[in-house]
Write an enzyme that holds these catalytic residues in place. Structure first.
Site, PDB file in Angstrom:
ATOM      1  CD  GLU A  50      -1.735  -2.359   1.622  1.00 12.76           C
ATOM      2  OE1 GLU A  50      -0.547  -2.601   1.945  1.00 12.76           O
ATOM      3  OE2 GLU A  50      -2.653  -3.196   1.726  1.00 12.76           O
ATOM      4  CG  PHE A 112      -9.934  -9.242  11.073  1.00 19.07           C
ATOM      5  CD1 PHE A 112      -8.697  -9.661  11.535  1.00 19.07           C
ATOM      6  CD2 PHE A 112     -10.166  -9.255   9.700  1.00 19.07           C
ATOM      7  CE1 PHE A 112      -7.709 -10.092  10.658  1.00 19.07           C
ATOM      8  CE2 PHE A 112      -9.187  -9.687   8.815  1.00 19.07           C
ATOM      9  CZ  PHE A 112      -7.953 -10.111   9.296  1.00 19.07           C
ATOM     10  CD  GLN A 113      -7.446  -6.903   7.482  1.00 17.87           C
ATOM     11  OE1 GLN A 113      -8.296  -6.624   6.643  1.00 17.87           O
ATOM     12  NE2 GLN A 113      -6.269  -7.429   7.148  1.00 17.87           N
ATOM     13  CE  LYS A 162     -17.112  -6.229   3.045  1.00 14.11           C
ATOM     14  NZ  LYS A 162     -16.518  -7.536   3.392  1.00 14.11           N
ATOM     15  CG  MET A 473      22.791  11.974   3.803  1.00 13.82           C
ATOM     16  SD  MET A 473      24.032  13.072   3.046  1.00 13.82           S
ATOM     17  CE  MET A 473      23.092  13.744   1.674  1.00 13.82           C
TER      18      MET A 473
END
Lengths: 564, 158
Positions: A50, A112-113, A162, A473
């Site tokens: 993602e 969940f999630q 959802k 760096m």
């Protein structure tokens, strides 16, 4: 018409003229993905993480000037995307990021999630929404695109539970955005502009200080005109590379921590800073109390909060830099370019005294040479993105940029792993140009899974890895400021980058000589598939010149010249 | 914040919507600004709420606070007050054994009174300028208040 929330998302994206969406499906966003399956109006590019979806949307947006769109699921899908949101927020990139959320009835139950997505994104987005009714979706999506693209651009996050994507409601996208509380001021105050022009005409050593806002505002052409018309030297920030062409005689160079000596000296000697869409970042100003110490400041910016935040503006102008510069051009007759002749000479002398250069004194290829060489071979024909680190600074220093939106890099947040996915987005937006990503052996591993996306979607990004077996760096700072204690920066153990690229179906090259590099680049362009060119470069090269953190611009560490 | 820090009252008019208060407080904590007190309530017969924030900082910080507040999408107006009327309420709980008439008399001088008397305790209320509330609370210490609650300031421009 009566449609589901998921269908509304699709219809809104079509109405907003979106042609490419980057994303990754998951449980809470499945209703929307089901509708994506059924449509053929826009393309969906499946990234393999993602974070990469959001970076790709950023690259797409930066190259095209359009709003970038990413689609992700709840919980870990969203948290993975947060770095991208933060990156876009820091660099003012217009994005609409749509995430799924657990159903309304489960919010707050540690489902969940489930994660409080708007709570997390609040501080790294321009605005965000949790949509609780499908009937709100048309308005919210329309506002999201409007807010992302207008004023100082930035990412807008829309979180949709959802059950809301399943809910049927009326969809009418012809509604006008009516935000009483959000009205960016785009037209500069004419009296302030007049005063600024008078100040420029009076100044002896004025200096344009050009920032990334000029690119966001599509004001590159107008700014080129103004610089040419006034004959005033100009310095660019890192984010503004390409506003002026590299061969513009009035372009002094990039200023700041790794800016050129001439740019930093010009900024230290000027009596009037003309800031256009720049925000006086700490990497630009060095020690604030010594920055442009004897100068007045004109500051043009769309964001009032950027004006007088760090450096006090004597002539603050809030407005779209394109409008303001156009107005400046119209009333610029009092400015006589001949007046600044000796100032231009002074600046030229700075540049001659300490030009940007590097030594070719080792057997190994110098990283700067690689960048110069790509510039020679491809020049305007390539779009250039970078990751973060030494290679990023060398690219900003040594690539001959010739147009706005040619250079795409993570400036504000400094996100390693940005370059490759961003370059995919650039390629999707600008398929006619070669897409080059300069990267390091540290950065490339932070999103190398995108090889799969690039192979599948035929996005032939050429990743040029300037491989010094160091987190370069950080290693440079350890060398200079930590008595050479190279703590955890030695990356001697690393993958075979050729095999890595080939494992995904891309192409890899390992290069140790200049001839091999030329051949590899030529071959990668001809093969037209995603490539890793692993260039073995000098290990201990430092980015020079340098203003140590917190130091004054006029007090630079310079690379020593050697007898030839 | 080495520059001179001064107390300031800022009023913010915001759209009444979910999480608008978090947007304001996140901005203060994220940018390292102080909140001394914060009150919020809906504005009657409108879709807006009014926040009164007492903060402190240098002139530059206060200017940044007002500008950053303005940038938030649901913020309609930000007033940085110079000439204002400011009031704050305090409630105090005392043991019933303390001198209720003395306390009542003092409360009167601070626009207050005894507002509740119970079996074991009584509650007094005052409403005045925050500075005067400070003084009152100092003075009242000798009557052994068991609990004190302050409302935070509300303000209107003159």
């Amino acid at each position: 018409m009566q449609i589901s929330g998921a269908q509304m998302v699709i219809e809104a994206l079509i109405a907003e003229d979106v042609d490419t969406v980057f994303g990754y499906p998951g449980g809470a966003i499945m209703n929307v993905y089901d509708e994506i399956y059924k449509q053929d109006k826009f393309k969906h590019i499946l990234t393999r993480h993602e974070q990469a979806a959001v970076h790709a949307a950023e690259g797409y947006s930066k190259a095209s000037g359009k709003v970038g769109v990413a689609l992700i699921t709840s919980g870990p899908g969203f948290t993975n995307a947060v770095t991208g949101l933060a990156d876009a927020y820091m660099d003012s990139i217009p994005l609409v990021v749509i995430s799924g959320q657990v159903p309304m009835s489960l919010i707050g139950t540690d489902a969940f999630q489930e994660i409080d997505a708007v709570g997390i994104s609040r501080s790294c987005t321009k605005h965000n929404y949790l949509v609780t009714n499908a009937s709100d979706l048309p308005r919210v999506l329309k506002e999201a695109f409007h807010i992302a693209a207008s004023g100082r651009p930035g990412p807008v996050h829309v979180d949709i539970p959802k059950d809301v994507t399943a809910e049927i409601a009326e969809f009418d996208y012809s509604i006008e955005v009516d935000l009483e509380t959000y009205k960016p001021n785009v037209k500069g105050n004419p009296r302030q502009i007049k005063k600024a022009i008078a100040a420029i005409a009076k100044a002896k050593r004025p200096l344009f200080y050009i920032g990334g806002g000029v690119i966001n505002a599509n004001a590159g052409y107008e700014v080129r005109e103004l610089v040419k018309r006034t004959g005033i030297p100009a310095v660019e920030t890192f984010m503004a590379r390409g506003v002026l062409s590299h061969d513009d005689e009035l372009l002094v160079g990039m200023l700041g921590m790794h800016g050129s000596y001439a740019s930093n000296m010009a900024m230290s000697e000027t009596d009037l800073v003309i800031g256009l869409g720049a925000r006086f970042d700490d990497r630009v100003t060095g020690k604030l109390s010594e920055f442009a110490k004897n100068a007045g400041v004109i500051h043009v910016d769309i964001d009032p909060a950027s004006i007088s935040k760090l450096v006090n503006a004597d002539y603050p102008i809030v407005g779209d830099v394109k409008n303001v510069v156009k107005e400046m051009l119209e009333i610029s007759s009092s400015i006589n370019p001949a007046k600044y002749e000796s100032w231009r000479e002074t600046v030229t002398n700075f540049a001659e005294l300490h030009p940007l250069f590097y030594h070719e004194d080792t057997d190994r290829i110098k990283p700067q040479w690689v960048i110069e060489r790509v510039g020679e071979l491809l020049g305007d024909g390539a779009n250039i993105s970078t990751d973060v680190g030494q290679h990023q600074m060398w690219t900003a220093q040594f690539y001959p940029f010739s147009r706005p939106r040619q250079f795409i890099s993570s400036g504000g947040l400094g996100t390693m792993g940005f370059g490759f996915p961003a370059a995919m987005g650039v390629k999707a937006a600008s398929p006619d140009k070669i897409s080059i990503n300069f990267t390091g052996d540290g950065s490339i591993l932070m999103n190398c899974q995108e090889l799969m996306t690039a192979v599948e979607q035929k996005l032939p990004v050429i990743n040029i890895i300037l491989n010094n077996n160091y987190l370069g760096m950080v290693r440079q700072w350890q060398t200079l400021f930590y008595d050479k204690r190279h703590s955890e920066t030695d990356l001697s153990v690393q993958p075979d980058f050729v095999l890595l690229a080939e494992a995904f179906g891309g192409i890899g090259y390992r290069v140790t000589t200049k001839e091999e590099f030329d051949a590899a680049l030529k071959d990668a362009i001809e093969k037209n598939i995603v490539a890793f060119i692993d260039v073995v470069v000098e290990r201990l090269e430092n980015v020079m010149p340098m203003v140590p953190s917190g130091g004054s611009l006029f007090n630079m560490m310079l690379l020593e010249k050697k007898e030839k | 914040m080495t520059e001179n820090s001064e107390r300031r009252v800022v009023s913010v008019i915001v759209v009444n919507e979910a999480s608008v208060l978090s947007r304001i407080t996140d901005l203060f904590s994220g940018r390292g600004y102080n909140i001394t007190s914060l009150t919020v309530a809906p504005i009657p017969e409108s879709k807006y709420s009014r926040l009164t924030i007492v903060t402190s900082g240098s002139v530059r910080v206060i200017e940044q606070i007002t500008k950053q507040l303005h940038k938030l999408v649901p913020v309609l107006k930000v007033y940085e007050h110079a000439d204002l009327v400011e009031k704050e309420m305090a409630l105090m709980k005392f043991p019933i054994t303390e001198n209720i008439s003395d306390i009542a008399a003092m409360c009167l001088a601070y626009n207050g009174n005894i507002v509740n008397v119970g079996e074991n305790i009584f509650i007094a209320m005052i409403a005045d300028e925050p500075k005067r509330v400070d003084n009152f609370l100092k003075m009242i210490k000798r009557y052994n208040p068991k609990e004190i609650v302050r409302s935070g300031a509300v303000a209107l421009e003159r």
